[in-house]
Design a protein around this motif. Structure first.
Motif, PDB file in Angstrom:
ATOM      1  N   MET A 160       0.869  -1.268   0.115  1.00 48.66           N
ATOM      2  CA  MET A 160       0.066   0.181   0.029  1.00 48.66           C
ATOM      3  C   MET A 160       0.916   1.281  -0.007  1.00 48.66           C
ATOM      4  O   MET A 160       1.928   1.138   0.541  1.00 48.66           O
ATOM      5  N   ILE A 161       0.291   2.293  -0.555  1.00 47.70           N
ATOM      6  CA  ILE A 161       0.968   3.731  -0.493  1.00 47.70           C
ATOM      7  C   ILE A 161       0.591   4.332   0.749  1.00 47.70           C
ATOM      8  O   ILE A 161      -0.703   4.564   1.071  1.00 47.70           O
ATOM      9  N   LEU A 162       1.609   4.687   1.437  1.00 44.75           N
ATOM     10  CA  LEU A 162       1.241   5.479   2.858  1.00 44.75           C
ATOM     11  C   LEU A 162       0.446   6.980   2.568  1.00 44.75           C
ATOM     12  O   LEU A 162      -0.705   7.035   3.335  1.00 44.75           O
ATOM     13  N   TRP A 163       0.903   7.597   1.395  1.00 54.57           N
ATOM     14  CA  TRP A 163       0.179   8.855   1.610  1.00 54.57           C
ATOM     15  C   TRP A 163      -1.541   8.458   0.877  1.00 54.57           C
ATOM     16  O   TRP A 163      -2.389   9.490   1.449  1.00 54.57           O
ATOM     17  N   PHE A 164      -1.686   7.611   0.251  1.00 56.38           N
ATOM     18  CA  PHE A 164      -2.837   7.170  -0.173  1.00 56.38           C
ATOM     19  C   PHE A 164      -3.627   6.609   0.903  1.00 56.38           C
ATOM     20  O   PHE A 164      -4.711   6.803   1.047  1.00 56.38           O
ATOM     21  N   THR A 165      -3.180   5.901   1.720  1.00 56.28           N
ATOM     22  CA  THR A 165      -3.653   5.228   3.079  1.00 56.28           C
ATOM     23  C   THR A 165      -4.206   6.278   3.903  1.00 56.28           C
ATOM     24  O   THR A 165      -5.244   6.522   4.475  1.00 56.28           O
ATOM     25  N   LEU A 166      -3.316   7.450   3.866  1.00 53.22           N
ATOM     26  CA  LEU A 166      -3.583   8.665   4.992  1.00 53.22           C
ATOM     27  C   LEU A 166      -4.705   9.199   4.405  1.00 53.22           C
ATOM     28  O   LEU A 166      -5.573   9.808   4.989  1.00 53.22           O
ATOM     29  N   VAL A 167      -4.771   9.551   3.085  1.00 51.11           N
ATOM     30  CA  VAL A 167      -5.859  10.273   2.512  1.00 51.11           C
ATOM     31  C   VAL A 167      -7.148   9.721   2.759  1.00 51.11           C
ATOM     32  O   VAL A 167      -8.287  10.274   2.981  1.00 51.11           O
ATOM     33  N   GLN A 168      -7.070   8.267   2.460  1.00 46.25           N
ATOM     34  CA  GLN A 168      -8.386   7.566   2.851  1.00 46.25           C
ATOM     35  C   GLN A 168      -8.922   7.565   4.159  1.00 46.25           C
ATOM     36  O   GLN A 168     -10.102   7.672   4.291  1.00 46.25           O
ATOM     37  N   VAL A 169      -8.056   7.300   5.005  1.00 49.77           N
ATOM     38  CA  VAL A 169      -8.447   7.472   6.466  1.00 49.77           C
ATOM     39  C   VAL A 169      -8.926   8.816   6.949  1.00 49.77           C
ATOM     40  O   VAL A 169      -9.983   8.990   7.412  1.00 49.77           O
ATOM     41  N   GLY A 170      -8.476   9.766   6.310  1.00 47.66           N
ATOM     42  CA  GLY A 170      -8.541  11.108   6.633  1.00 47.66           C
ATOM     43  C   GLY A 170     -10.100  11.541   6.094  1.00 47.66           C
ATOM     44  O   GLY A 170     -10.876  11.901   6.767  1.00 47.66           O
ATOM     45  N   VAL A 171     -10.229  11.015   4.731  1.00 46.63           N
ATOM     46  CA  VAL A 171     -11.498  11.482   4.128  1.00 46.63           C
ATOM     47  C   VAL A 171     -12.760  10.420   5.005  1.00 46.63           C
ATOM     48  O   VAL A 171     -13.836  10.944   5.316  1.00 46.63           O
ATOM     49  N   ALA A 172     -12.369   9.214   5.316  1.00 49.32           N
ATOM     50  CA  ALA A 172     -13.300   8.287   6.028  1.00 49.32           C
ATOM     51  C   ALA A 172     -13.763   9.086   7.288  1.00 49.32           C
ATOM     52  O   ALA A 172     -14.891   8.983   7.845  1.00 49.32           O
ATOM     53  N   VAL A 173     -12.630   9.595   7.893  1.00 51.15           N
ATOM     54  CA  VAL A 173     -12.874   9.971   9.465  1.00 51.15           C
ATOM     55  C   VAL A 173     -13.747  11.402   9.391  1.00 51.15           C
ATOM     56  O   VAL A 173     -14.689  11.728  10.028  1.00 51.15           O
ATOM     57  N   VAL A 174     -13.402  12.209   8.273  1.00 48.02           N
ATOM     58  CA  VAL A 174     -14.220  13.461   8.170  1.00 48.02           C
ATOM     59  C   VAL A 174     -15.609  13.262   7.834  1.00 48.02           C
ATOM     60  O   VAL A 174     -16.457  13.794   8.244  1.00 48.02           O
ATOM     61  N   ALA A 175     -15.725  12.189   6.873  1.00 48.69           N
ATOM     62  CA  ALA A 175     -17.046  11.858   6.447  1.00 48.69           C
ATOM     63  C   ALA A 175     -17.923  11.412   7.602  1.00 48.69           C
ATOM     64  O   ALA A 175     -19.210  11.542   7.755  1.00 48.69           O
ATOM     65  N   ALA A 176     -17.282  10.307   8.532  1.00 39.95           N
ATOM     66  CA  ALA A 176     -17.747   9.891   9.545  1.00 39.95           C
ATOM     67  C   ALA A 176     -18.332  10.822  10.571  1.00 39.95           C
ATOM     68  O   ALA A 176     -19.450  10.886  11.049  1.00 39.95           O
ATOM     69  N   LEU A 177     -17.558  11.716  10.925  1.00 41.03           N
ATOM     70  CA  LEU A 177     -17.745  12.878  11.951  1.00 41.03           C
ATOM     71  C   LEU A 177     -18.995  13.787  11.338  1.00 41.03           C
ATOM     72  O   LEU A 177     -19.951  14.157  11.968  1.00 41.03           O
ATOM     73  N   LEU A 178     -18.657  14.089  10.120  1.00 44.27           N
ATOM     74  CA  LEU A 178     -19.929  14.872   9.305  1.00 44.27           C
ATOM     75  C   LEU A 178     -21.222  14.123   9.286  1.00 44.27           C
ATOM     76  O   LEU A 178     -22.140  14.666   9.971  1.00 44.27           O
ATOM     77  N   CYS A 179     -21.155  12.831   9.055  1.00 44.35           N
ATOM     78  CA  CYS A 179     -22.672  12.149   9.235  1.00 44.35           C
ATOM     79  C   CYS A 179     -23.082  11.981  10.519  1.00 44.35           C
ATOM     80  O   CYS A 179     -24.277  12.132  10.805  1.00 44.35           O
ATOM     81  N   VAL A 180     -22.322  11.683  11.611  1.00 41.79           N
ATOM     82  CA  VAL A 180     -22.814  11.608  12.919  1.00 41.79           C
ATOM     83  C   VAL A 180     -23.169  12.692  13.231  1.00 41.79           C
ATOM     84  O   VAL A 180     -24.215  12.861  14.032  1.00 41.79           O
ATOM     85  N   VAL A 181     -22.484  13.940  13.318  1.00 41.26           N
ATOM     86  CA  VAL A 181     -23.190  15.144  13.623  1.00 41.26           C
ATOM     87  C   VAL A 181     -24.254  15.413  13.084  1.00 41.26           C
ATOM     88  O   VAL A 181     -25.218  16.179  13.826  1.00 41.26           O
TER      89      VAL A 181
END
Length: 122
Positions: free
Chosen positions: A1-22
């Protein structure tokens, strides 16, 4: 896996999770914004599938179990469409929260896939 792509995926998923839950706890029903957030996660997961198919041939083989990696990747790719389908069938604030939970689960699964690919000794 590519580290920067993993970090982008995790970051987008966390932001989306917070957005949806809030938004869900604030009483908002599923909207283009929340469904679009999960759609973006899905696009990134499809790109991850392509990367996972190409990486071993490009000299980046996994150090952990390839089977375990795919057992994480396939369900992770199924979670966003399942969350959106639930949200469209039951249009309530709780379905927005469920989409947030699905996004959070994807974030955890993507990080675990990175650990399987790079850290373990197979």
């Amino acid at each position: 896996m590519i580290l920067w792509f993993t970090l982008v995926q995790v970051g987008v998923a966390v932001v989306a999770a917070l957005l949806c839950v809030v938004l869900g706890l604030a009483g908002r029903r599923p909207s283009d914004l929340t469904v679009g957030a999960l759609a973006l996660i899905e696009v990134l997961l499809i790109a991850q599938i392509v990367v996972a198919l190409i990486a071993p041939f490009a000299g980046n083989p996994p150090s952990g179990s390839l089977l375990e990696y795919w057992v994480y990747l396939v369900p992770a790719a199924l979670l966003p469409p399942a969350g959106v389908a639930w949200a469209l069938l039951e249009r309530s604030k709780w379905s927005t929260v469920i989409m947030g939970v699905a996004a959070a689960a994807v974030a955890v699964m993507v990080w675990r896939m990175h650990v399987i690919w790079t850290v373990q000794i197979g």
